[in-house]
Design a protein around this motif. Structure first.
Motif, PDB file in Angstrom:
ATOM      1  N   LEU A  68      -0.417  -5.938   6.081  1.00 17.38           N
ATOM      2  CA  LEU A  68      -0.442  -4.710   5.752  1.00 17.38           C
ATOM      3  C   LEU A  68       1.228  -4.028   6.009  1.00 17.38           C
ATOM      4  O   LEU A  68       1.624  -4.246   6.804  1.00 17.38           O
ATOM      5  N   VAL A  69       1.463  -3.539   4.813  1.00 17.07           N
ATOM      6  CA  VAL A  69       2.784  -2.655   4.671  1.00 17.07           C
ATOM      7  C   VAL A  69       2.627  -1.396   4.314  1.00 17.07           C
ATOM      8  O   VAL A  69       2.101  -1.059   3.205  1.00 17.07           O
ATOM      9  N   VAL A  70       2.780  -0.400   5.330  1.00 22.46           N
ATOM     10  CA  VAL A  70       2.586   0.977   5.131  1.00 22.46           C
ATOM     11  C   VAL A  70       3.397   1.666   5.948  1.00 22.46           C
ATOM     12  O   VAL A  70       4.227   1.227   6.638  1.00 22.46           O
ATOM     13  N   LEU A  71       3.772   3.050   5.480  1.00 18.98           N
ATOM     14  CA  LEU A  71       4.468   3.836   6.055  1.00 18.98           C
ATOM     15  C   LEU A  71       4.083   4.661   7.323  1.00 18.98           C
ATOM     16  O   LEU A  71       3.053   4.583   7.392  1.00 18.98           O
ATOM     17  N   PRO A  72       4.799   4.979   8.533  1.00 20.42           N
ATOM     18  CA  PRO A  72       4.398   5.525   9.744  1.00 20.42           C
ATOM     19  C   PRO A  72       3.137   6.213   9.261  1.00 20.42           C
ATOM     20  O   PRO A  72       1.893   6.404  10.194  1.00 20.42           O
TER      21      PRO A  72
ATOM     22  N   VAL B 140      -5.385  -7.090  14.781  1.00 26.10           N
ATOM     23  CA  VAL B 140      -4.067  -6.697  14.137  1.00 26.10           C
ATOM     24  C   VAL B 140      -3.195  -7.377  14.937  1.00 26.10           C
ATOM     25  O   VAL B 140      -2.751  -7.468  16.145  1.00 26.10           O
ATOM     26  N   MET B 141      -2.065  -8.281  14.279  1.00 22.97           N
ATOM     27  CA  MET B 141      -0.796  -8.673  14.837  1.00 22.97           C
ATOM     28  C   MET B 141       0.316  -7.788  14.179  1.00 22.97           C
ATOM     29  O   MET B 141       0.215  -7.229  13.054  1.00 22.97           O
ATOM     30  N   ALA B 142       1.478  -7.836  14.705  1.00 21.87           N
ATOM     31  CA  ALA B 142       2.760  -7.040  14.469  1.00 21.87           C
ATOM     32  C   ALA B 142       3.877  -8.078  14.013  1.00 21.87           C
ATOM     33  O   ALA B 142       3.898  -9.147  14.552  1.00 21.87           O
ATOM     34  N   LYS B 143       4.389  -7.752  12.840  1.00 19.98           N
ATOM     35  CA  LYS B 143       5.594  -8.674  12.540  1.00 19.98           C
ATOM     36  C   LYS B 143       6.782  -7.937  12.809  1.00 19.98           C
ATOM     37  O   LYS B 143       7.247  -6.750  12.417  1.00 19.98           O
TER      38      LYS B 143
ATOM     39  N   LEU C 102       0.823  -1.182  -0.012  1.00 18.04           N
ATOM     40  CA  LEU C 102      -0.061   0.077  -0.158  1.00 18.04           C
ATOM     41  C   LEU C 102       0.820   1.270  -0.038  1.00 18.04           C
ATOM     42  O   LEU C 102       0.127   2.453  -0.447  1.00 18.04           O
ATOM     43  N   HIS C 103       2.106   1.241   0.257  1.00 17.74           N
ATOM     44  CA  HIS C 103       2.836   2.508   0.274  1.00 17.74           C
ATOM     45  C   HIS C 103       3.436   2.848  -1.033  1.00 17.74           C
ATOM     46  O   HIS C 103       4.105   3.760  -1.115  1.00 17.74           O
TER      47      HIS C 103
ATOM     48  N   PHE D 118      -5.399  -9.267  10.292  1.00 22.65           N
ATOM     49  CA  PHE D 118      -4.437  -8.491   9.654  1.00 22.65           C
ATOM     50  C   PHE D 118      -3.148  -8.770  10.376  1.00 22.65           C
ATOM     51  O   PHE D 118      -2.992  -8.746  11.476  1.00 22.65           O
ATOM     52  N   VAL D 119      -1.976  -8.450   9.794  1.00 26.93           N
ATOM     53  CA  VAL D 119      -0.485  -8.410  10.037  1.00 26.93           C
ATOM     54  C   VAL D 119       0.228  -7.385   9.719  1.00 26.93           C
ATOM     55  O   VAL D 119       0.277  -7.203   8.479  1.00 26.93           O
ATOM     56  N   LEU D 120       0.493  -6.312  10.655  1.00 23.02           N
ATOM     57  CA  LEU D 120       1.442  -5.221  10.268  1.00 23.02           C
ATOM     58  C   LEU D 120       2.773  -5.503  10.096  1.00 23.02           C
ATOM     59  O   LEU D 120       3.472  -5.622  11.066  1.00 23.02           O
ATOM     60  N   ASP D 121       3.205  -5.370   9.004  1.00 22.79           N
ATOM     61  CA  ASP D 121       4.643  -5.776   8.579  1.00 22.79           C
ATOM     62  C   ASP D 121       5.732  -4.668   9.261  1.00 22.79           C
ATOM     63  O   ASP D 121       5.659  -3.489   9.353  1.00 22.79           O
ATOM     64  N   HIS D 122       6.967  -5.443   9.369  1.00 22.58           N
ATOM     65  CA  HIS D 122       8.048  -4.449   9.790  1.00 22.58           C
ATOM     66  C   HIS D 122       7.933  -3.597  10.778  1.00 22.58           C
ATOM     67  O   HIS D 122       8.424  -2.302  10.759  1.00 22.58           O
TER      68      HIS D 122
END
Length: 279
Positions: free
Chosen positions: A140-144, A193-196, A111-112, A162-166
């Motif tokens: 989900l890969v997004v910038l801050p 939402v989980m975090a990676k 998405l970024h 959902f999994v928030l990447d990086h």
């Protein structure tokens, strides 16, 4: 053991990657064999392949190629997070085909690199909702500054995991903890939402980062999401921009040095095994 939930493989002779031309350091082939040799040395025992934003016409070919690699004797590959285009009318038929393949564990749409309005479209959001009840995740890969867009998706599709990447892609090199820190606290309030914890070395200064420089970002992410809602990923070969797989694994162990065995196991393998139903 370590389950790597974020491996990218690049084979330019088979698939097309339009974005690689803008990243010279990554514009070469990165093979499974190259990765697996190093991965086994650092304790990785299972791997999920993460889509590499191939040309849309190559999306299903990418998944098929990775699945073929998984059939090789002793392969570490156990599943794929496939690319998708929820903004397209044919997403429902694509989803139906992927649901028939147990190798596909989830989806991602980068998405970024697209206008923010894309994820706000009615068709995009309706198609994301179709993942509810399927057991398939959405990375989900997004910038801050785009985390608010990710929050909106999570709120609109509470039945989707959902999994928030990086770690939310913090600007570690710029020492920019705000407003990233506040945004991470807010998105962590969403139980779907989980975090990676993945590849953050790529966002630090490659010539000077240390585990202690990474620590505020990794610890804040884990602290907000909790040990039951975090998974680990290498983001290879993107992590080579900040030192490589072995260096990132070593940094991870340093960051976990004060944690319990149970906490370490949840992050490195148990949560991923549960989330994606890995044997």
């Amino acid at each position: 053991m370590i389950i790597d939930t974020h491996l990218h493989l690049i084979n330019r002779s088979v698939l097309r990657y339009p974005w690689l031309a803008g990243v010279p350091a990554l514009n070469r082939d990165f093979s499974y064999e190259e990765y697996a040799l190093e991965a086994r040395r650092v304790g990785v025992e299972r791997v999920l392949h993460m889509e590499v934003d191939v040309d849309p016409a190559d999306i299903e070919a990418e998944t098929a190629r990775v699945e073929g690699l998984s059939r090789q004797p002793g392969s570490l590959l156990v599943g794929a997070i496939a690319s998708c285009r929820p903004e397209d009318e044919d997403f429902p038929s694509y989803l139906a085909r992927q649901r028939e393949n147990p190798f596909v564990k989830g989806f991602r749409r980068v998405l970024h690199v697209v206008p923010d309005e894309l994820s706000e479209g009615a068709l995009f959001r309706d198609n994301i909702k179709r993942l509810g009840g399927t057991g398939l995740t959405f990375d989900l890969v997004v910038l801050p500054h785009q985390i608010a867009k990710a929050i909106a998706l999570a709120d609109l599709a509470p039945d989707v995991q959902f999994v928030l990447d990086h770690c939310g892609v913090p600007d570690i090199k710029g020492n920019a903890e705000h407003p990233w820190r506040e945004h991470m606290s807010e998105i962590a309030r969403r139980p779907n939402v989980m975090a990676k914890i993945s590849g953050v070395v790529a966002y630090a200064d490659p010539g000077s980062w240390t585990a202690e420089i990474l620590r505020p970002y990794v610890e804040h992410t884990i602290g907000e999401f909790g040990w039951d809602r975090v998974v680990w990923g290498s983001d290879w070969p993107v992590c080579t921009l900040g030192g490589g797989l072995s260096t990132w694994v070593a940094a991870t162990h340093a960051l976990l040095s004060g944690c319990s065995v149970a906490e370490r196991n949840r992050l490195l393998s148990a949560n991923a095994r549960k989330l994606w139903r890995l044997a």
